[in-house]
Design a protein around this motif. Structure first.
Motif, PDB file in Angstrom:
ATOM      1  N   VAL A  83       0.763  -1.200  -0.079  1.00 52.15           N
ATOM      2  CA  VAL A  83      -0.334  -0.197  -0.088  1.00 52.15           C
ATOM      3  C   VAL A  83       0.888   1.315  -0.037  1.00 52.15           C
ATOM      4  O   VAL A  83       1.157   2.192  -1.009  1.00 52.15           O
ATOM      5  N   VAL A  84       2.134   1.345   0.990  1.00 49.45           N
ATOM      6  CA  VAL A  84       2.713   2.264   0.660  1.00 49.45           C
ATOM      7  C   VAL A  84       3.379   2.580   0.076  1.00 49.45           C
ATOM      8  O   VAL A  84       3.815   3.815  -1.064  1.00 49.45           O
ATOM      9  N   VAL A  85       4.331   1.391  -0.805  1.00 51.59           N
ATOM     10  CA  VAL A  85       4.858   1.747  -2.236  1.00 51.59           C
ATOM     11  C   VAL A  85       3.798   1.957  -2.853  1.00 51.59           C
ATOM     12  O   VAL A  85       4.132   3.115  -3.798  1.00 51.59           O
ATOM     13  N   VAL A  86       3.005   2.124  -3.717  1.00 54.90           N
ATOM     14  CA  VAL A  86       1.639   1.941  -4.623  1.00 54.90           C
ATOM     15  C   VAL A  86       1.787   3.436  -4.279  1.00 54.90           C
ATOM     16  O   VAL A  86       1.724   4.176  -4.694  1.00 54.90           O
ATOM     17  N   PHE A  87       1.130   4.061  -2.962  1.00 52.15           N
ATOM     18  CA  PHE A  87       1.102   5.590  -3.312  1.00 52.15           C
ATOM     19  C   PHE A  87       1.814   5.903  -2.967  1.00 52.15           C
ATOM     20  O   PHE A  87       1.781   7.201  -3.704  1.00 52.15           O
ATOM     21  N   ALA A  88       2.728   5.974  -2.911  1.00 50.37           N
ATOM     22  CA  ALA A  88       4.000   7.273  -2.614  1.00 50.37           C
ATOM     23  C   ALA A  88       4.926   6.715  -4.223  1.00 50.37           C
ATOM     24  O   ALA A  88       4.688   8.143  -4.586  1.00 50.37           O
ATOM     25  N   LEU A  89       4.248   5.366  -4.876  1.00 48.76           N
ATOM     26  CA  LEU A  89       5.354   6.141  -6.209  1.00 48.76           C
ATOM     27  C   LEU A  89       4.016   6.575  -7.495  1.00 48.76           C
ATOM     28  O   LEU A  89       4.340   6.899  -8.454  1.00 48.76           O
ATOM     29  N   SER A  90       3.265   6.563  -7.024  1.00 52.17           N
ATOM     30  CA  SER A  90       1.511   7.280  -7.692  1.00 52.17           C
ATOM     31  C   SER A  90       1.875   8.306  -7.273  1.00 52.17           C
ATOM     32  O   SER A  90       1.779   9.233  -8.537  1.00 52.17           O
ATOM     33  N   ASN A  91       2.209   8.977  -6.102  1.00 52.46           N
ATOM     34  CA  ASN A  91       2.378  10.378  -6.085  1.00 52.46           C
ATOM     35  C   ASN A  91       4.034  10.691  -7.138  1.00 52.46           C
ATOM     36  O   ASN A  91       3.774  12.136  -6.882  1.00 52.46           O
ATOM     37  N   TYR A  92       4.228   9.860  -6.528  1.00 58.30           N
ATOM     38  CA  TYR A  92       5.987  10.407  -7.559  1.00 58.30           C
ATOM     39  C   TYR A  92       5.811  10.890  -8.886  1.00 58.30           C
ATOM     40  O   TYR A  92       6.433  11.438  -9.339  1.00 58.30           O
ATOM     41  N   LEU A  93       5.051   9.874  -9.478  1.00 58.32           N
ATOM     42  CA  LEU A  93       4.345  10.433 -11.093  1.00 58.32           C
ATOM     43  C   LEU A  93       3.484  11.020 -11.834  1.00 58.32           C
ATOM     44  O   LEU A  93       3.962  11.599 -12.420  1.00 58.32           O
ATOM     45  N   GLN A  94       2.457  10.925 -10.357  1.00 60.23           N
ATOM     46  CA  GLN A  94       1.303  11.903 -10.617  1.00 60.23           C
ATOM     47  C   GLN A  94       0.829  12.772  -9.363  1.00 60.23           C
ATOM     48  O   GLN A  94       0.363  11.214  -8.747  1.00 60.23           O
ATOM     49  N   GLU A  95       1.153  14.146  -8.963  1.00 62.11           N
ATOM     50  CA  GLU A  95       0.945  14.099  -7.898  1.00 62.11           C
ATOM     51  C   GLU A  95      -1.087  14.377  -7.604  1.00 62.11           C
ATOM     52  O   GLU A  95      -1.967  13.841  -7.977  1.00 62.11           O
ATOM     53  N   GLU A  96      -0.689  13.074  -5.885  1.00 62.42           N
ATOM     54  CA  GLU A  96      -2.326  12.897  -5.330  1.00 62.42           C
ATOM     55  C   GLU A  96      -3.042  11.728  -6.333  1.00 62.42           C
ATOM     56  O   GLU A  96      -4.313  11.390  -6.223  1.00 62.42           O
ATOM     57  N   SER A  97      -2.710  10.562  -6.929  1.00 57.73           N
ATOM     58  CA  SER A  97      -3.098  10.248  -7.730  1.00 57.73           C
ATOM     59  C   SER A  97      -3.234   8.858  -7.206  1.00 57.73           C
ATOM     60  O   SER A  97      -3.198   7.624  -6.825  1.00 57.73           O
ATOM     61  N   GLY A  98      -2.463   8.777  -6.100  1.00 57.32           N
ATOM     62  CA  GLY A  98      -1.564   7.630  -4.916  1.00 57.32           C
ATOM     63  C   GLY A  98      -3.279   7.097  -4.396  1.00 57.32           C
ATOM     64  O   GLY A  98      -3.963   6.360  -3.871  1.00 57.32           O
ATOM     65  N   ILE A  99      -4.024   8.440  -4.174  1.00 56.74           N
ATOM     66  CA  ILE A  99      -5.417   7.597  -3.537  1.00 56.74           C
ATOM     67  C   ILE A  99      -6.410   7.218  -3.697  1.00 56.74           C
ATOM     68  O   ILE A  99      -6.987   6.037  -3.514  1.00 56.74           O
ATOM     69  N   LEU A 100      -6.045   7.406  -4.935  1.00 58.84           N
ATOM     70  CA  LEU A 100      -6.933   6.111  -6.145  1.00 58.84           C
ATOM     71  C   LEU A 100      -6.505   5.533  -6.452  1.00 58.84           C
ATOM     72  O   LEU A 100      -6.739   4.339  -6.182  1.00 58.84           O
ATOM     73  N   GLY A 101      -4.820   5.151  -6.370  1.00 56.52           N
ATOM     74  CA  GLY A 101      -4.361   3.450  -6.218  1.00 56.52           C
ATOM     75  C   GLY A 101      -4.244   3.045  -5.261  1.00 56.52           C
ATOM     76  O   GLY A 101      -5.649   1.399  -5.497  1.00 56.52           O
TER      77      GLY A 101
END
Length: 628
Positions: free
Chosen positions: A241-259
């Protein structure tokens, strides 16, 4: 010097301990008082923070780690919310849910923007941002309220899905609006960049959704092949969960919560791997995180911030509750088949929660940074955005007001509208064999709602022919409690031949019912557990402790039947016991107020005049006092 550092470390430890103690203490007190827990969490945070005693100072305690910790905690909370979603729940309500999170979100955004601009006097850019932020409806508040109100399964599913899916949607839109309206503002005065926002929305959907799905598939692949030992499964799930959130936010801001929401949705909606233990771990973690976050975020509020609020803020909150939410619901539910009563109740359930508080706090910090940067760059007066300092206080006022109003009025309104029962007394029977149906029929005749669940199709078909509400399937499956309509049910009685299955049924439904309302047959004498097995998970035993499955079978095979007998001045409980001295097994008691009680070894029930006893008894030929 060393002593000073040690003293500082002690203060930090005491502050952290205070956050945990106050958070969980507020949760416990809310449970005891039957109040929405977030009301007490906010009160505790205000009391401990700058508004009150001031012994918790989040900025000093966490420094630059404050908002990364908040963001990560919100991600775990939204992941846990996704774990509660079952695709089977939206077979009948999917169109309404989709309309609420699309059309309803647009209506809420537009009307909230107008209210913020005309009522609060916000700058138009800030009003648009605030409107996007308040699309969220707060599953951290909605889900506890639903457990308290206990509406019908259709309304429950609509509100649950809307609340969980609206949070990532509202947060992503708000971030993209922030980028479109405020990127470059500190240097150039700002240019509207709709193309950038549209591109960001598409990237957030692809990156967040894609990584969330990939994270779920990867985790399930490893679990299915037993590559992760049992004791590490929950921890590694949290890691993913942490990896998906951090990597998503790194690639596109705030996309981690959708991920993380997508990942949470994918994991329980598959049948390859059992994930119940993972879900339970995340549920416990969610309670701790929500408790700590509300304490920390409300402790940040300054007294001067609250003093800026006036009648306009109250009018704004009232407009959102009385006009914006009803407009969103009624427009989104056109042609849905929902009744007016159901639409009215949906219109009265839109509390804001932790995501609104966290995102508003982050935006306020970002806007202050942009304001300071604008001043350094020679822009006279900085950003000069009307309402910038009121963003967080108004958000917390809205959170407090919606939680307070909905929390205190949702259940009475649901009862008045007929979407929930005032005092549900129903019984869920696990097992639908012949004598269970006889017992259920007598309870039903006395006005008690019953639901029969069994995995045996023949038993369920017989129950349906007798006119009972039924559930065919394995009651121990992850989604069984969600698929049942438990609106009028308040207790469980497990009566299968398998004692371990009865124990596990009680364990499985502990979230749906109070532990004091979980009952089962006694353990068979030949079970041979001798204190081992899963006997420590047992529910309260029905009757006097001697009623196992085989003894019940013997009673009914010998001609006993279920009877409902009213007690009067001339016919007491003792007279009843004497009348059926041969076979006398009291099971339930309906008092003069219509409340159902269960005979167990630890209840100590003393039936009096006006009560009605449901019992298993032999035939003594005197039916003068009996009511079937």
């Amino acid at each position: 010097m060393v002593c000073g550092l040690e003293h500082e470390h002690e203060n930090i430890l005491l502050s952290l301990a205070a956050i945990v103690v106050m958070g969980l203490g507020a949760q416990w007190l809310a449970w005891r008082l039957r109040l929405p827990s977030i009301l007490l969490l906010l009160a505790a945070g205000f009391a401990a923070g700058h508004v009150g005693l001031g012994f918790i100072k989040p900025e000093a305690l966490f420094a630059e780690l404050l908002f990364p910790i908040v963001s990560l905690s919100v991600a775990v909370i939204l992941f846990e919310g996704g774990l509660t979603l079952r695709l089977s729940e939206v077979r009948e309500t999917g169109k309404v849910v989709l309309s609420l999170i699309l059309l309803g979100a647009l209506v809420t955004w537009g009307l909230t923007t107008a209210a913020a601009y005309w009522i609060l006097g916000f700058d138009i850019k800030l009003a648009v941002l605030f409107g996007a932020l308040l699309i969220v409806t707060g599953p951290t508040v909605v889900l506890p309220l639903l457990r308290q109100v206990r509406p019908g399964v259709q309304i429950r599913n609509i509100l649950k899905w809307e609340g969980i899916l609206n949070d990532p949607l509202g947060a992503i839109i708000a971030v993209l609006v922030f980028q479109a309206l405020f990127v470059g503002l500190s240097h150039t005065g700002g240019e509207l960049d709709l193309m950038h926002a549209a591109e960001g929305l598409l990237k957030a959907a692809l990156i967040g959704g894609g990584l969330g799905f990939a994270g779920a598939v990867s985790l399930l692949f490893c679990l299915k092949r037993y590559w992760i030992p049992d004791y590490l499964q929950s921890s590694i799930t949290l890691m993913v969960v942490v990896v998906v959130f951090a990597l998503s936010n790194y690639l596109q801001e705030e996309s981690g919560i959708l991920g993380v929401t997508v990942m949470g949705l994918c994991i329980p909606n598959q049948r390859m791997v059992a994930v119940r233990h993972i879900i339970e771990f995340k549920e416990n973690l969610r309670v701790l995180l929500i408790s700590a976050l509300f304490i920390v975020l409300s402790a940040r509020i300054e007294l001067s911030d609250l003093q800026k609020l006036d009648w306009r803020a109250a009018l704004f909150a009232g407009g959102l509750i009385l006009l914006v939410r009803p407009a969103s619901v009624f427009l989104s539910s056109l042609g849905s088949g929902l009744s007016i009563r159901e639409k009215l109740f949906l219109s009265w359930m839109a509390p804001r929660g932790i995501v609104a508080a966290a995102v508003a706090s982050i935006f306020a910090l970002r806007l202050n940074e942009l304001n300071e940067e604008a001043i350094k760059n020679g822009i006279e007066g900085g950003l000069n955005l009307a309402g910038m300092d009121e963003l967080v206080p108004v958000t917390f006022l809205l959170i407090c007001s919606t939680i307070f109003i909905y929390g205190l009025t949702a259940r009475p309104l649901a009862i008045r509208l007929g979407v929930a029962q005032a005092n549900p007394q129903g019984v869920l029977f696990i097992g639908a064999h012949r004598w269970v149906r006889q017992l259920a029929a007598v309870l039903r005749d006395q006005g008690i709602e019953v639901l029969l669940a069994d995995s045996n199709r023949t038993n369920i078909n017989e129950a349906k022919m007798d006119g009972f509400k039924t559930f065919l399937g394995n009651v121990l499956s992850d989604d069984s409690a969600e698929e049942m309509d438990l609106g009028g049910i308040s207790r469980l009685v497990a009566m299968t031949p398998n004692d371990d299955a009865n124990c596990l049924a009680g364990l499985h439904f502990r979230e749906a019912f109070e532990r004091s309302e979980l009952y089962q047959l006694s353990e068979s004498a030949d079970a041979g557990h001798e204190g081992g097995g899963i006997t420590h998970l047992r529910c309260r035993e029905l009757g006097d402790g001697s009623l196992d499955y085989s003894s019940m079978e013997s009673l009914f095979f010998g001609g006993a039947s279920v009877k409902a007998v009213s007690l009067g001045e001339e016919f007491s409980f003792e007279d009843l016991a004497a009348r059926y001295e041969g076979v006398f097994v009291p099971l339930f008691l309906i008092d003069s107020a219509g409340l159902l009680h269960v005979f167990t070894t630890d209840t100590g029930l003393s039936p009096v005049v006006g009560d009605k006893v449901i019992l298993i008894a032999g035939d003594d030929g005197d039916a003068g006092k009996e009511e079937a």
